[in-house]
Design an enzyme around this catalytic site. Sequence first.
Site, PDB file in Angstrom:
ATOM      1  N   ASP A 209       3.596   4.259   5.333  1.00  0.00           N
ATOM      2  CA  ASP A 209       4.133   4.301   3.970  1.00  0.00           C
ATOM      3  C   ASP A 209       5.627   3.958   3.995  1.00  0.00           C
ATOM      4  O   ASP A 209       6.091   3.092   3.243  1.00  0.00           O
ATOM      5  CB  ASP A 209       3.908   5.709   3.391  1.00  0.00           C
ATOM      6  CG  ASP A 209       4.609   5.916   2.063  1.00  0.00           C
ATOM      7  OD1 ASP A 209       4.045   5.522   1.034  1.00  0.00           O
ATOM      8  OD2 ASP A 209       5.732   6.472   2.062  1.00  0.00           O
ATOM      9  N   LYS A 213       8.044   0.589   2.503  1.00  0.00           N
ATOM     10  CA  LYS A 213       9.263   0.723   1.688  1.00  0.00           C
ATOM     11  C   LYS A 213      10.461   0.111   2.401  1.00  0.00           C
ATOM     12  O   LYS A 213      11.303  -0.538   1.768  1.00  0.00           O
ATOM     13  CB  LYS A 213       9.517   2.202   1.384  1.00  0.00           C
ATOM     14  CG  LYS A 213       8.429   2.832   0.516  1.00  0.00           C
ATOM     15  CD  LYS A 213       8.565   4.345   0.503  1.00  0.00           C
ATOM     16  CE  LYS A 213       7.486   5.009  -0.330  1.00  0.00           C
ATOM     17  NZ  LYS A 213       7.456   6.471  -0.122  1.00  0.00           N
TER      18      LYS A 213
END
Length: 431
Positions: A209, A213
């Site tokens: 995750d 980003k």
Amino acid sequence: MVTSPKLTSREEGAIESECRIALVGFGTVGRSVARILTSRANSSLKLTHVFNRNVDRKRVEWVPSEVRWTQDFDDVLKSDADVLLELVGGLEPAEQWVRRALESGKSVVTANKQLIARRGPELLKLARENRQHLLYGASVAGGIPVLLGLQEGLGGDRILRISGILNGTCNYILSQIENVKISFAEALEQAQAKGFAEANASEDIDGFDARAKLTILARTALGAELEPEQVSTRSIREVEEIDFAYAHDLGCTIRQISQAELKADTLFAGVQPALVSQSSALARVTGSQNVVVSAGEFGGETVFSGHGAGGDPTAVAVVSDLLWLARNRRNGAAEAAPTSKKSVSGDFKTAHYVRFKVADKPGILAALANVFSRHEINVDAVLQRAGHSKSALPFVITLEHCRVEKLRAALGEIRALDFHVAPPFDMPILD
Ligand SMILES: NC(=O)c1ccc[n+]([C@@H]2O[C@H](COP(=O)([O-])OP(=O)(O)OC[C@H]3O[C@@H](n4cnc5c(N)ncnc54)[C@H](OP(=O)(O)O)[C@@H]3O)[C@@H](O)[C@H]2O)c1
């Protein structure tokens, strides 16, 4: 933000015109966005459609009766909505829907980090070809306007480095190990029981995750072309309570850190657990809070922090993108922000923390020092807390700055020695 191009003189005089919005995905963020849109009096933003599978169970009485609820995506495509607001998440069918919307002359706003990390450059190109906009301000750090801040607010500087805490689940788990003094497994179980972590938490704890980003951040702040798979990623699974005790002795704490740094033609990028000074901005972030620290050539350090997740904070970032569109969508497509290809490496040069767990016997330190010395790595300090069993004795060696690959080679040899009761575990100590 990469997504919100700089204002041209033509745009400077722009005024908000009515902007009709088809919301696709009525989940956590979608509901919060609908709440904000329907509670803004005299707004230029008008919610016209809500699309979701099995839509009947989603209907709520507080959405105005003129809004059309549908489970047929073609209703959205054929409608007179100006903007498709994609809040479904995941790669498919989100990517196909975004493509079809852009091709049919609608701009798109999304909070979907996986989609933008993997397909962002080609979707931006498609948006430009169709004279539409693609905005994704909520895809990194939820409600913190970090993409906009980096591209617009710090557009006058040359950003050299960004580091941050981009995953609230990891932050929660590490804080629990540190403060409640429990194991990683117990902290993960608690996070899952409280709904902070998915049943399959790998995406968070193994760094995927945060990697998505960081990919978007590095493109935006450093102008680097890169794919998520190029970012080296290490899990927080091996962090133990004893590591916090030793980190505290060093004036540090442990966080999952995402960092990217440009040096000549190389982009160093990685997501991993790391020691950070207790006095740094990175150490002060708790719970689901996120932080991004940028370092510019002229302006020095800038810190962005706030709520990195949650329906309402994320919805604020989404609505801010919609307001930008209402002001600027008639002014044609954005010019592409300049990016360039770099070689991408995880081989950072830092100081290191290495924790050993051994069956104690004479000669262990000498054997370790011998291997480090042959690899030209300087030992900085040895830390050993009293009160541990000699049959599984944890102690730490800190090392002066050296490249990660050099350390890996030395640890490869060290692992073969016969006194370990657990494999050595290393983390960088950030400056
Ligand atoms: N939640 C956050 O804190 C946060 C923060 C930053 C960014 N984001 C991003 O925001 C986006 C939305 O997240 P969320 O937390 O709102 O997710 P969510 O609560 O799971 O909502 C997704 C919605 O989309 C619907 N949906 C999913 N697949 C669909 C399909 N194939 N066809 C039709 N409808 C479908 C779901 O319907 P069902 O109810 O039937 O499943 C649900 O209503 C994601 O990209 C996420 O990464 C979220």
